[in-house]
Design an enzyme around this catalytic site. Structure first.
Site, PDB file in Angstrom:
ATOM      1  N   ASP A  27      -6.980  24.313  72.442  1.00 46.33           N
ATOM      2  CA  ASP A  27      -7.348  25.598  73.043  1.00 46.33           C
ATOM      3  C   ASP A  27      -8.532  26.184  72.279  1.00 46.33           C
ATOM      4  OD1 ASP A  27      -5.412  25.561  75.076  1.00 46.33           O
ATOM      5  OD2 ASP A  27      -3.868  26.219  73.674  1.00 46.33           O
ATOM      6  N   LYS A  49      -4.463  17.912  74.802  1.00 48.03           N
ATOM      7  CA  LYS A  49      -4.476  18.630  76.090  1.00 48.03           C
ATOM      8  C   LYS A  49      -5.755  19.453  76.174  1.00 48.03           C
ATOM      9  CE  LYS A  49      -1.886  22.453  76.997  1.00 48.03           C
ATOM     10  NZ  LYS A  49      -2.780  23.454  77.629  1.00 48.03           N
ATOM     11  N   ASP A  76      -5.176  19.709  81.804  1.00 50.88           N
ATOM     12  CA  ASP A  76      -4.248  20.771  82.227  1.00 50.88           C
ATOM     13  C   ASP A  76      -5.003  21.808  83.064  1.00 50.88           C
ATOM     14  OD1 ASP A  76      -2.233  22.724  82.336  1.00 50.88           O
ATOM     15  OD2 ASP A  76      -2.578  23.406  80.285  1.00 50.88           O
ATOM     16  N   LEU A  77      -5.280  21.444  84.325  1.00 48.95           N
ATOM     17  CA  LEU A  77      -6.057  22.356  85.180  1.00 48.95           C
ATOM     18  C   LEU A  77      -5.186  22.997  86.264  1.00 48.95           C
ATOM     19  CD1 LEU A  77      -9.452  20.409  85.449  1.00 48.95           C
ATOM     20  CD2 LEU A  77      -8.786  22.216  83.851  1.00 48.95           C
ATOM     21  N   LYS A  78      -3.924  22.638  86.329  1.00 51.13           N
ATOM     22  CA  LYS A  78      -2.954  23.290  87.231  1.00 51.13           C
ATOM     23  C   LYS A  78      -3.522  23.515  88.639  1.00 51.13           C
ATOM     24  CE  LYS A  78      -0.711  25.853  83.446  1.00 51.13           C
ATOM     25  NZ  LYS A  78      -1.688  25.632  82.346  1.00 51.13           N
ATOM     26  N   ASP A  81      -4.166  24.529  95.633  1.00 49.46           N
ATOM     27  CA  ASP A  81      -5.111  24.790  96.725  1.00 49.46           C
ATOM     28  C   ASP A  81      -4.542  24.109  97.974  1.00 49.46           C
ATOM     29  OD1 ASP A  81      -7.561  25.257  98.200  1.00 49.46           O
ATOM     30  OD2 ASP A  81      -8.610  25.329  96.271  1.00 49.46           O
ATOM     31  N   THR A  85      -7.827  19.574  99.313  1.00 49.35           N
ATOM     32  CA  THR A  85      -8.639  19.912  98.134  1.00 49.35           C
ATOM     33  C   THR A  85      -7.952  19.449  96.854  1.00 49.35           C
ATOM     34  OG1 THR A  85      -9.555  21.788  99.319  1.00 49.35           O
ATOM     35  CG2 THR A  85      -9.732  21.853  96.929  1.00 49.35           C
ATOM     36  N   THR A 135       5.687  30.472  82.671  1.00 47.15           N
ATOM     37  CA  THR A 135       6.686  31.131  81.817  1.00 47.15           C
ATOM     38  C   THR A 135       6.331  32.594  81.572  1.00 47.15           C
ATOM     39  OG1 THR A 135       5.513  30.112  79.977  1.00 47.15           O
ATOM     40  CG2 THR A 135       7.616  29.139  80.578  1.00 47.15           C
ATOM     41  N   ARG A 196       7.676  25.443  67.983  1.00 45.71           N
ATOM     42  CA  ARG A 196       7.335  25.986  66.672  1.00 45.71           C
ATOM     43  C   ARG A 196       8.231  25.342  65.616  1.00 45.71           C
ATOM     44  NH1 ARG A 196       3.666  27.144  69.064  1.00 45.71           N
ATOM     45  NH2 ARG A 196       2.501  29.080  69.254  1.00 45.71           N
ATOM     46  N   GLN A 205       4.280  33.332  71.644  1.00 48.20           N
ATOM     47  CA  GLN A 205       5.340  32.665  72.410  1.00 48.20           C
ATOM     48  C   GLN A 205       6.643  33.425  72.197  1.00 48.20           C
ATOM     49  OE1 GLN A 205       4.854  30.270  74.454  1.00 48.20           O
ATOM     50  NE2 GLN A 205       3.256  28.889  73.752  1.00 48.20           N
ATOM     51  N   GLY A 225       0.126  23.634  70.024  1.00 50.19           N
ATOM     52  CA  GLY A 225      -1.246  24.052  69.751  1.00 50.19           C
ATOM     53  C   GLY A 225      -1.409  24.556  68.344  1.00 50.19           C
ATOM     54  N   ARG A 226      -1.358  25.886  68.192  1.00 51.33           N
ATOM     55  CA  ARG A 226      -1.707  26.524  66.924  1.00 51.33           C
ATOM     56  C   ARG A 226      -0.949  26.030  65.697  1.00 51.33           C
ATOM     57  NH1 ARG A 226      -1.326  32.110  69.978  1.00 51.33           N
ATOM     58  NH2 ARG A 226       0.098  30.738  71.135  1.00 51.33           N
TER      59      ARG A 226
HETATM   60  O1  C5P Z   1      -0.607  27.352  70.396  1.00 49.84           O
HETATM   61  P1  C5P Z   1       0.600  27.053  71.247  1.00 49.84           P
HETATM   62  O2  C5P Z   1       1.498  25.992  70.657  1.00 49.84           O
HETATM   63  O3  C5P Z   1       1.369  28.310  71.621  1.00 49.84           O
HETATM   64  O4  C5P Z   1      -0.033  26.447  72.587  1.00 49.84           O
HETATM   65  C1  C5P Z   1       0.779  26.106  73.674  1.00 49.84           C
HETATM   66  C2  C5P Z   1      -0.053  25.505  74.767  1.00 49.84           C
HETATM   67  O5  C5P Z   1       0.810  25.243  75.881  1.00 49.84           O
HETATM   68  C3  C5P Z   1      -1.172  26.387  75.299  1.00 49.84           C
HETATM   69  O6  C5P Z   1      -2.247  25.545  75.706  1.00 49.84           O
HETATM   70  C4  C5P Z   1      -0.549  27.074  76.486  1.00 49.84           C
HETATM   71  O7  C5P Z   1      -1.500  27.439  77.448  1.00 49.84           O
HETATM   72  C5  C5P Z   1       0.368  25.963  77.019  1.00 49.84           C
HETATM   73  N1  C5P Z   1       1.497  26.438  77.825  1.00 49.84           N
HETATM   74  C6  C5P Z   1       2.441  27.325  77.346  1.00 49.84           C
HETATM   75  N2  C5P Z   1       3.468  27.732  78.165  1.00 49.84           N
HETATM   76  C7  C5P Z   1       3.560  27.245  79.400  1.00 49.84           C
HETATM   77  C8  C5P Z   1       2.635  26.337  79.894  1.00 49.84           C
HETATM   78  C9  C5P Z   1       1.598  25.945  79.055  1.00 49.84           C
HETATM   79  O8  C5P Z   1       2.366  27.751  76.192  1.00 49.84           O
HETATM   80  N3  C5P Z   1       4.577  27.600  80.155  1.00 49.84           N
END
Ligand code: C5P
Length: 247
Positions: A27, A49, A76-78, A81, A85, A135, A196, A205, A225-226
């Site tokens: 991200d 991702k 991850d472009l979800k 449409d 498309t 979510t 986490r 989150q 991610g983080r």
């Molecule tokens: O940094 P973190 O671990 O919170 O990143 C989680 C990743 O998962 C982000 O790219 C977020 O957009 C994605 N995501 C999420 N919850 C969802 C769907 C996707 O946190 N329900």
């Protein structure tokens, strides 16, 4: 990226010797930051991702660079449409050689079937999963858009629809994984964000699980991610989480 190795081959047929369960969410706002982060990771231990912010900024060239560095990519472009498309977008994504793509289950059965059918003809078929309900949406958000019932019921129903439409799996929270695993069976892919480590903060989150808890609940792949990208030593964080879920 100079320190990253060239690939044996690219795309969904590029799992290497292992099948890493951790998908690191890149991200970042641009290719420079994303590639710097990827350069600190080992593609044998994780996938990556790329979401809409990064893809909008950096496009197919970034995907190609990541794949050349041996990372398999979840794009991850979800997509959401009309069926034609979405099907065309899925074919374009498959052409990039990515490992996984996703669509919104709320696009409906015809849309998901069109995506599945279009991918069946692709030379390299990515896995295709659905986002059930974001979510971020609670009961009041559902009511506002004219949908009744609880978010939990909507998630189960949309997962069932995704499976009936021939998709490979869904993105879901670890809290939903157990019920979805029961409902959808062993081979339905569950991709779980909101992970986490036990000793880490939650950031923004709200419903989180540790890597071990998510796997125990039935998740196949963990989006993280983080806790990895912002760790002082991302590779050490990745190694620790991989060790926690070793098969
Ligand atoms: O940094 P973190 O671990 O919170 O990143 C989680 C990743 O998962 C982000 O790219 C977020 O957009 C994605 N995501 C999420 N919850 C969802 C769907 C996707 O946190 N329900």
């Amino acid at each position: 990226m100079g320190d990253l190795l060239p690939p044996p081959h690219r795309g969904s047929q590029n799992p290497g010797v292992s099948d890493p369960r951790i998908i690191v969410a890149l991200d970042f706002p641009d290719a420079k930051e994303a590639l710097a982060a990827a350069g600190r990771l080992d593609p044998a231990l994780c996938r990556v991702k790329v979401g809409s912010e990064l893809y909008t900024a950096a496009g197919p060239a970034l995907i190609e660079t990541l794949q050349k560095a041996r990372f398999s990519v979840f794009l991850d472009l979800k997509y959401h449409d009309i069926p034609n498309t979405v099907a065309s977008a899925c074919v374009a994504a498959a052409g990039l050689g990515v490992w996984m793509i996703n669509v919104h289950a709320l696009g409906g059965r015809t849309m998901m079937e069109a995506a599945r059918d279009a991918l069946a003809k692709a030379k390299m078929r990515p896995k295709i999963v659905a986002v059930t309900l974001l979510t971020s949406m609670g009961a009041s958000d559902l009511a506002q858009v004219g949908l009744g019932g609880t978010p939990q019921a909507a998630v189960l129903k949309l997962a069932q629809l995704s499976q009936a439409s021939g998709l490979d799996g869904v993105v879901c929270s670890a809290q939903e994984a157990e019920a979805l695993r029961r409902q959808c069976g062993k081979s339905f892919v569950l991709v779980t964000p909101g992970i986490r480590p036990a000793d880490a903060g939650r950031d923004d989150q709200s419903r989180v699980a540790t890597p071990r808890e998510a796997i125990a609940a039935g998740a196949d792949y963990l989006v993280i991610g983080r806790p990895i990208t912002r760790a002082p030593d991302p590779m050490a964080a990745l190694r620790a989480m991989s060790a926690e879920i070793v098969r």
